[in-house]
Design an enzyme around this catalytic site. Structure first.
Site, PDB file in Angstrom:
ATOM      1  N   CYS A 110      60.707  -6.351  -3.036  1.00 52.86           N
ATOM      2  CA  CYS A 110      60.750  -6.562  -1.578  1.00 52.86           C
ATOM      3  C   CYS A 110      59.365  -6.744  -0.974  1.00 52.86           C
ATOM      4  O   CYS A 110      59.219  -7.238   0.138  1.00 52.86           O
ATOM      5  CB  CYS A 110      61.464  -5.394  -0.905  1.00 52.86           C
ATOM      6  SG  CYS A 110      63.110  -5.125  -1.550  1.00 52.86           S
ATOM      7  N   HIS A 244      59.693  -4.927   6.574  1.00 52.46           N
ATOM      8  CA  HIS A 244      60.761  -5.265   5.619  1.00 52.46           C
ATOM      9  C   HIS A 244      62.060  -4.684   6.150  1.00 52.46           C
ATOM     10  O   HIS A 244      62.112  -3.553   6.622  1.00 52.46           O
ATOM     11  CB  HIS A 244      60.411  -4.664   4.249  1.00 52.46           C
ATOM     12  CG  HIS A 244      61.552  -4.729   3.284  1.00 52.46           C
ATOM     13  ND1 HIS A 244      62.307  -5.865   3.094  1.00 52.46           N
ATOM     14  CD2 HIS A 244      62.077  -3.783   2.452  1.00 52.46           C
ATOM     15  CE1 HIS A 244      63.246  -5.616   2.194  1.00 52.46           C
ATOM     16  NE2 HIS A 244      63.135  -4.359   1.801  1.00 52.46           N
ATOM     17  N   ASN A 274      69.691  -6.332   3.544  1.00 52.50           N
ATOM     18  CA  ASN A 274      68.376  -6.330   2.889  1.00 52.50           C
ATOM     19  C   ASN A 274      68.263  -7.595   2.028  1.00 52.50           C
ATOM     20  O   ASN A 274      68.939  -7.722   1.013  1.00 52.50           O
ATOM     21  CB  ASN A 274      68.261  -5.060   2.039  1.00 52.50           C
ATOM     22  CG  ASN A 274      66.908  -4.927   1.362  1.00 52.50           C
ATOM     23  OD1 ASN A 274      66.170  -5.907   1.238  1.00 52.50           O
ATOM     24  ND2 ASN A 274      66.594  -3.730   0.910  1.00 52.50           N
TER      25      ASN A 274
END
Ligand code: UT7
Length: 317
Positions: A110, A244, A274
């Site tokens: 990520c 994020h 996500n």
């Protein structure tokens, strides 16, 4: 640093899956998912490939930057798993968009987009490039165990892109890595070697959510302060934080610790889930196309993910 963002793009797959729909697949509910994470729906790949999503995001970013693919000097793609183990996803996109420059992937989960920005900044510093395409994308829903409610409800698919040109607007980037397989991993896909004695495992994501949560809040808090110090700016002077998108509660908790108001934190998790490394460039592209950023605005990007890795970046819009 000698680079600045001159174009953004993003792409999501067509199919939208709501929390209510997920509750027909696993033992969950809209209430649990939205209260614990802020996620209400996510876009999910059906017949789209990662290449499809990244190509569209890349072409959009090139168009907005007002340059052709032939003008690119480098393509970097942050991804956990490209459509092929080899060639790299970046090489696949190089062909799709008609570029002819070097191309390579960056693996930092990520945090990959910020790692890729830092690699690009090094090329600018060495004066080896004038235009760089930085991509980030993953089809996370293809790496889930769809019987595990603790993970499959959290992720979505998507791709984001930025074109970097020469400039002084990337002010500082801070990266960390703290090797830890246990807390978050996706095992490799096995071949069928007759000599292989290793146990065969499914290539599904497994995660200790609570551990990642604690790590995420504390590392975001630390990294934003560190990178602001490096850039010579104060956290209170930051106009926008682009975090994020893993969990709204993580973003809110980090913002609270940093004493940054919620309106300064850009979010998209409600309808993205996500999307791994793609989440920052997708949210950045949305805000850019909505005209949220004014020239001169101070932005901080901040991410964490498997590795465990973290990264943060200060830039002037
Ligand atoms: O990009 C980096 C990747 N990952 C992350 O950023 C994840 C970071 N972690 C998180 O976002 C949160 O820890 C989660 C959203 C994953 C979990 O939230 P939590 O508040 O830490 O919940 P929990 O794991 O403590 O689970 C609480 C309860 C458990 O039941 P019991 O043991 O209290 O009876 C779980 O079994 O919730 C249960 N549960 C669910 N219930 C309904 C877990 N998943 C679900 C679900 N639906 N989908």
């Amino acid at each position: 640093m000698r680079a600045q963002i001159i174009g953004t793009g993003s792409c999501l797959p067509e199919k939208i899956v709501t929390n209510d729909f997920l509750s027909t697949i696993v033992d969950t509910s809209d209430e649990w998912i939205s209260q614990r994470t802020g996620i209400r729906e996510r876009a999910v790949c059906t017949d789209e490939t990662l290449t499809d999503l990244l190509t569209q995001a890349a072409n959009q970013a090139l168009e907005r930057a007002g340059i052709t693919a032939q003008e690119l000097d480098l393509i970097l793609c942050a991804t956990i798993r490209g459509d092929y183990i080899t060639p790299s996803q970046a090489c696949v996109i190089q062909k799709e968009i008609g570029a002819s420059c070097p191309a390579m992937d960056i693996s930092a989960a990520c945090t990959g987009f910020i790692y890729a920005l830092d690699v690009a900044a090094g090329y600018f510093a060495r004066k080896k490039v004038k235009k760089v395409l930085v991509l980030a994308g993953d089809c996370m829903t293809r790496m889930m165990d769809w019987s595990d409610r603790s993970t499959c409800v959290l992720f979505g698919d998507g791709a984001g892109a930025v074109v970097l040109g020469e400039g002084e607007n990337l002010m500082a980037i801070q990266l960390t890595a703290n090797g830890n397989v246990d807390v978050l991993n996706i095992p490799h896909v096995g071949g069928d070697s007759p000599f292989d004695k290793l146990p065969k495992s499914q290539s599904y994501l497994s995660m200790n959510g609570k551990e990642v949560y604690k790590f995420a809040v504390s590392s975001m808090y630390r990294d934003v302060q560190t990178v602001c110090d490096q850039a010579g700016v104060k956290v209170e002077d930051v106009d926008w934080i682009v975090p994020h998108q893993a969990n709204l509660r993580i973003i809110e908790a980090a913002a609270h610790k940093l004493k940054v108001s919620g309106e300064k934190c850009l979010t998209g998790i409600e309808n993205l889930g996500n999307t791994s490394a793609a989440s920052i460039p997708i949210v950045l592209d949305r805000a850019n196309t909505e005209g949220k950023f004014k020239a001169g605005d101070l932005l901080v990007l901040t991410a964490f993910g498997a590795g465990l890795t973290t990264g943060a970046c200060v830039l002037r819009w």
